[in-house]
Design a protein around this motif. Structure first.
Motif, mmCIF file in Angstrom:
data_model
loop_
_atom_site.group_PDB
_atom_site.id
_atom_site.type_symbol
_atom_site.label_atom_id
_atom_site.label_comp_id
_atom_site.label_asym_id
_atom_site.label_seq_id
_atom_site.Cartn_x
_atom_site.Cartn_y
_atom_site.Cartn_z
ATOM 1 N N ARG A 70 18.233 12.337 6.984
ATOM 2 C CA ARG A 70 18.874 12.678 8.262
ATOM 3 C C ARG A 70 19.434 14.097 8.296
ATOM 4 O O ARG A 70 19.476 14.723 9.352
ATOM 5 C CB ARG A 70 20.010 11.702 8.558
ATOM 6 C CG ARG A 70 19.568 10.305 8.909
ATOM 7 C CD ARG A 70 20.792 9.469 9.273
ATOM 8 N NE ARG A 70 20.515 8.060 9.308
ATOM 9 C CZ ARG A 70 20.040 7.408 10.370
ATOM 10 N NH1 ARG A 70 19.771 8.063 11.472
ATOM 11 N NH2 ARG A 70 19.835 6.105 10.324
ATOM 12 N N ILE A 115 30.257 9.143 13.522
ATOM 13 C CA ILE A 115 29.518 8.080 12.826
ATOM 14 C C ILE A 115 29.058 8.629 11.478
ATOM 15 O O ILE A 115 28.433 9.695 11.425
ATOM 16 C CB ILE A 115 28.278 7.629 13.618
ATOM 17 C CG1 ILE A 115 28.656 7.228 15.045
ATOM 18 C CG2 ILE A 115 27.594 6.452 12.924
ATOM 19 C CD1 ILE A 115 27.514 6.657 15.846
ATOM 20 N N LYS A 117 26.598 8.168 8.399
ATOM 21 C CA LYS A 117 25.309 7.499 8.160
ATOM 22 C C LYS A 117 24.784 7.920 6.800
ATOM 23 O O LYS A 117 24.930 9.092 6.425
ATOM 24 C CB LYS A 117 24.265 7.936 9.202
ATOM 25 C CG LYS A 117 24.652 7.698 10.635
ATOM 26 C CD LYS A 117 23.532 8.185 11.564
ATOM 27 C CE LYS A 117 23.866 7.940 13.014
ATOM 28 N NZ LYS A 117 22.814 8.436 13.947
ATOM 29 N N GLN A 138 25.426 2.535 8.399
ATOM 30 C CA GLN A 138 26.218 3.361 9.311
ATOM 31 C C GLN A 138 27.622 2.802 9.439
ATOM 32 O O GLN A 138 27.815 1.596 9.374
ATOM 33 C CB GLN A 138 25.599 3.351 10.714
ATOM 34 C CG GLN A 138 24.188 3.865 10.738
ATOM 35 C CD GLN A 138 23.709 4.176 12.138
ATOM 36 O OE1 GLN A 138 24.469 4.066 13.091
ATOM 37 N NE2 GLN A 138 22.465 4.582 12.248
ATOM 38 N N GLU A 180 28.114 12.457 11.930
ATOM 39 C CA GLU A 180 27.672 12.933 13.246
ATOM 40 C C GLU A 180 28.765 12.683 14.257
ATOM 41 O O GLU A 180 29.366 11.595 14.283
ATOM 42 C CB GLU A 180 26.452 12.139 13.721
ATOM 43 C CG GLU A 180 25.195 12.400 12.938
ATOM 44 C CD GLU A 180 24.042 11.572 13.499
ATOM 45 O OE1 GLU A 180 23.072 11.404 12.758
ATOM 46 O OE2 GLU A 180 24.116 11.078 14.644
ATOM 47 N N GLY A 181 29.010 13.664 15.114
ATOM 48 C CA GLY A 181 29.941 13.448 16.224
ATOM 49 C C GLY A 181 29.373 12.383 17.141
ATOM 50 O O GLY A 181 28.152 12.323 17.346
ATOM 51 N N VAL A 191 28.220 10.822 20.410
ATOM 52 C CA VAL A 191 27.767 11.385 21.683
ATOM 53 C C VAL A 191 28.024 10.356 22.795
ATOM 54 O O VAL A 191 27.453 9.270 22.761
ATOM 55 C CB VAL A 191 26.249 11.708 21.638
ATOM 56 C CG1 VAL A 191 25.787 12.282 22.973
ATOM 57 C CG2 VAL A 191 25.932 12.665 20.493
ATOM 58 N N GLU A 208 20.102 6.176 26.558
ATOM 59 C CA GLU A 208 19.213 6.526 25.443
ATOM 60 C C GLU A 208 17.782 6.437 25.947
ATOM 61 O O GLU A 208 17.398 5.423 26.538
ATOM 62 C CB GLU A 208 19.386 5.540 24.286
ATOM 63 C CG GLU A 208 20.690 5.715 23.549
ATOM 64 C CD GLU A 208 20.723 4.874 22.276
ATOM 65 O OE1 GLU A 208 20.182 5.319 21.254
ATOM 66 O OE2 GLU A 208 21.298 3.776 22.313
ATOM 67 N N HIS A 223 19.970 -1.047 23.009
ATOM 68 C CA HIS A 223 20.048 -1.673 21.682
ATOM 69 C C HIS A 223 21.059 -2.804 21.696
ATOM 70 O O HIS A 223 22.026 -2.781 22.460
ATOM 71 C CB HIS A 223 20.476 -0.630 20.628
ATOM 72 C CG HIS A 223 19.463 0.448 20.424
ATOM 73 N ND1 HIS A 223 19.378 1.547 21.238
ATOM 74 C CD2 HIS A 223 18.473 0.578 19.514
ATOM 75 C CE1 HIS A 223 18.383 2.320 20.839
ATOM 76 N NE2 HIS A 223 17.813 1.752 19.790
ATOM 77 N N ASN A 276 18.303 12.411 18.747
ATOM 78 C CA ASN A 276 18.972 11.538 17.774
ATOM 79 C C ASN A 276 18.133 11.450 16.513
ATOM 80 O O ASN A 276 18.632 11.642 15.411
ATOM 81 C CB ASN A 276 19.207 10.145 18.373
ATOM 82 C CG ASN A 276 19.765 9.167 17.343
ATOM 83 O OD1 ASN A 276 20.514 9.560 16.447
ATOM 84 N ND2 ASN A 276 19.382 7.913 17.450
ATOM 85 N N GLU A 277 16.856 11.171 16.699
ATOM 86 C CA GLU A 277 16.037 10.837 15.527
ATOM 87 C C GLU A 277 14.569 11.038 15.877
ATOM 88 O O GLU A 277 14.177 10.823 17.015
ATOM 89 C CB GLU A 277 16.285 9.351 15.253
ATOM 90 C CG GLU A 277 15.924 8.873 13.899
ATOM 91 C CD GLU A 277 16.568 7.526 13.601
ATOM 92 O OE1 GLU A 277 17.351 7.475 12.649
ATOM 93 O OE2 GLU A 277 16.292 6.542 14.303
HETATM 94 P P1 AMP Z 1 20.178 5.557 14.521
HETATM 95 O O1 AMP Z 1 19.880 4.622 13.394
HETATM 96 O O2 AMP Z 1 20.637 6.889 14.092
HETATM 97 O O3 AMP Z 1 19.060 5.632 15.518
HETATM 98 O O4 AMP Z 1 21.399 4.884 15.307
HETATM 99 C C1 AMP Z 1 21.308 3.605 15.918
HETATM 100 C C2 AMP Z 1 22.026 3.587 17.264
HETATM 101 O O5 AMP Z 1 23.415 3.930 17.084
HETATM 102 C C3 AMP Z 1 21.500 4.617 18.268
HETATM 103 O O6 AMP Z 1 20.376 4.149 18.945
HETATM 104 C C4 AMP Z 1 22.724 4.810 19.148
HETATM 105 O O7 AMP Z 1 22.844 3.728 20.060
HETATM 106 C C5 AMP Z 1 23.860 4.750 18.177
HETATM 107 N N1 AMP Z 1 24.169 6.109 17.669
HETATM 108 C C6 AMP Z 1 23.673 6.680 16.559
HETATM 109 N N2 AMP Z 1 24.136 7.930 16.413
HETATM 110 C C7 AMP Z 1 24.965 8.158 17.434
HETATM 111 C C8 AMP Z 1 25.770 9.276 17.846
HETATM 112 N N3 AMP Z 1 25.822 10.405 17.130
HETATM 113 N N4 AMP Z 1 26.479 9.142 18.991
HETATM 114 C C9 AMP Z 1 26.446 8.005 19.720
HETATM 115 N N5 AMP Z 1 25.728 6.915 19.383
HETATM 116 C C10 AMP Z 1 24.991 6.991 18.265
#
Ligand code: AMP
Length: 362
Positions: free
Chosen positions: A107, A146, A148, A159, A183-184, A186, A191, A214, A267-268
């Motif tokens: 990440r 968050i 991670k 996470q 990560e701050g 958001v 999404e 989700h 995000n990813e």
């Molecule tokens: P990820 O595994 O990084 O895709 O995170 C899973 C879910 O967590 C995402 O689809 C978002 O709903 C939430 N999420 C992850 N990172 C953030 C962030 N920096 N700010 C807000 N929500 C987040």
């Protein structure tokens, strides 16, 4: 290999889960054979492929035999060990390329890459087991944030949310000694994700962005089209194109984005077909699986025109009990992965409901 694969040639797929299964069915439709490599027994893709190797990623002999039996190798998950890729790459091309894998396996590397190519992300900073690094990172990201794990996280696993300083120690403990990224948080409006492809001839083709919801960290629904402005939609295509070109990418990619006002934050990225692209089976003239096979086989991409407004819903764990009812619905495309053991949180299938013909045919 720069010539397109011919019918009857073989595609190797690393990973035998449902994505591998759907890729192998698309490959078969185009006349290719598929050889799946998967460490666990009886994988979902085993039933739909011509050949299956059951061996760990540490088995150099099995990897070499696999690589020599195929004409190109692709993968359905991003955590393939580098040592396995070294053995394969000496024999046969890997598509998408290894840079795409390296970027998405970590990440921190991923977020650094994205900001380096001029894209917006959440503010981020590295964190180690040393609590002082968390305090420094919190100064960069602000609160809430968050934490991670840098590697091997998926579906929200690995996470921990930090609302204020009191959560910091518990969050660090939850990382279990693994390197992490802070990560701050958001406060996004929605999404969305873009499924896009790039061919061997550099051609780029993007599917309509979908809007994702989700539940418990796992994708629940994808609604297409997403309720976003034309401006954001164009921006989303631009983001996908920038990433594909920067990685010299070949294949389908999933780009997850946070939409906030007129901003898009990445995000990813997933260097593979993506759960939020399953709707394409029922809503577009080509699905993400065939588009991926076309790209890695060196065939031309198809303009992925969407013909219907759709909602894709994942069938997770005991949602399986509702399958007989879903099977009676009209205007739905049901897709099950052939998994016999139902466990909470396990993706068992998905259903795409056609809502209406697309008004704009993008
Ligand atoms: P990820 O595994 O990084 O895709 O995170 C899973 C879910 O967590 C995402 O689809 C978002 O709903 C939430 N999420 C992850 N990172 C953030 C962030 N920096 N700010 C807000 N929500 C987040």
């Amino acid at each position: 290999m720069t010539e397109p694969l011919r019918p009857g040639q073989t595609i190797g797929i690393l990973g035998g889960g449902q994505l591998g299964r759907m890729l192998s069915m698309a490959a078969a439709r185009l006349g290719f054979r598929v050889h799946v490599y998967e460490p666990s027994r009886n994988p979902p893709a085993g039933e739909t492929s011509a050949s299956l190797t059951t061996a760990p990623y540490e088995d150099a002999d099995a990897l070499l035999a696999f690589a020599r039996s195929v004409d190109v190798v692709t993968y359905e998950f991003e955590n393939v060990p580098a040592s396995a890729l070294d053995i394969i790459e000496a024999e046969v091309p890997i598509r998408p390329n290894r840079q795409a894998l390296a970027v998405s396996q970590d990440r921190l590397t991923e977020k650094t890459f994205l900001t380096d190519i001029g894209l917006e992300t959440a503010p981020f900073a590295p964190v180690t087991t040393d609590e002082a690094t968390l305090a420094q990172a919190m100064a960069v990201t602000g609160m809430p944030a968050i934490l991670k794990t840098r590697r091997l996280g998926y579906d929200g696993k690995g996470q921990a949310r930090i609302k204020d300083r009191r959560d910091a120690t518990a969050a660090l403990d939850a990382m279990d000694g693994a390197d992490a990224i802070l990560e701050g948080f958001v406060p996004f409006d929605r999404e969305i994700s873009v499924i896009a492809a790039r061919g061997l001839d550099d051609q780029i083709a993007c599917f309509e962005p979908g809007e994702n919801v989700h539940k418990d960290g796992i994708l629940h629904t994808t609604t297409v089209p997403a309720s976003i402005t034309e401006d954001l939609r164009e921006k989303a295509f631009g983001v996908a194109g920038t990433i594909l070109a920067a990685l010299d990418y070949v294949g389908v990619i999933g780009v997850e984005l946070f939409a906030k006002g007129d901003h898009l934050l990445v995000n990813e990225i997933a260097p593979r077909v993506h759960n939020s692209g399953h709707w394409t089976e029922a809503g577009a003239v080509i699905d993400q699986f065939e588009q991926h096979i076309r790209a890695i086989a060196g065939l031309p991409l198809v303009d992925p025109v969407r013909h219907s407004d759709v909602v894709m819903t994942n069938i997770i764990g005991h949602d399986m009990d509702r399958v007989p009812e879903i099977a009676r619905e009209m205007g739905v495309k049901l897709h099950l992965y052939g998994k016999t053991a139902t466990k909470p949180g396990r993706k068992m299938g998905h259903v795409t409901r056609i809502i209406r013909p697309a008004a704009d045919r993008h």
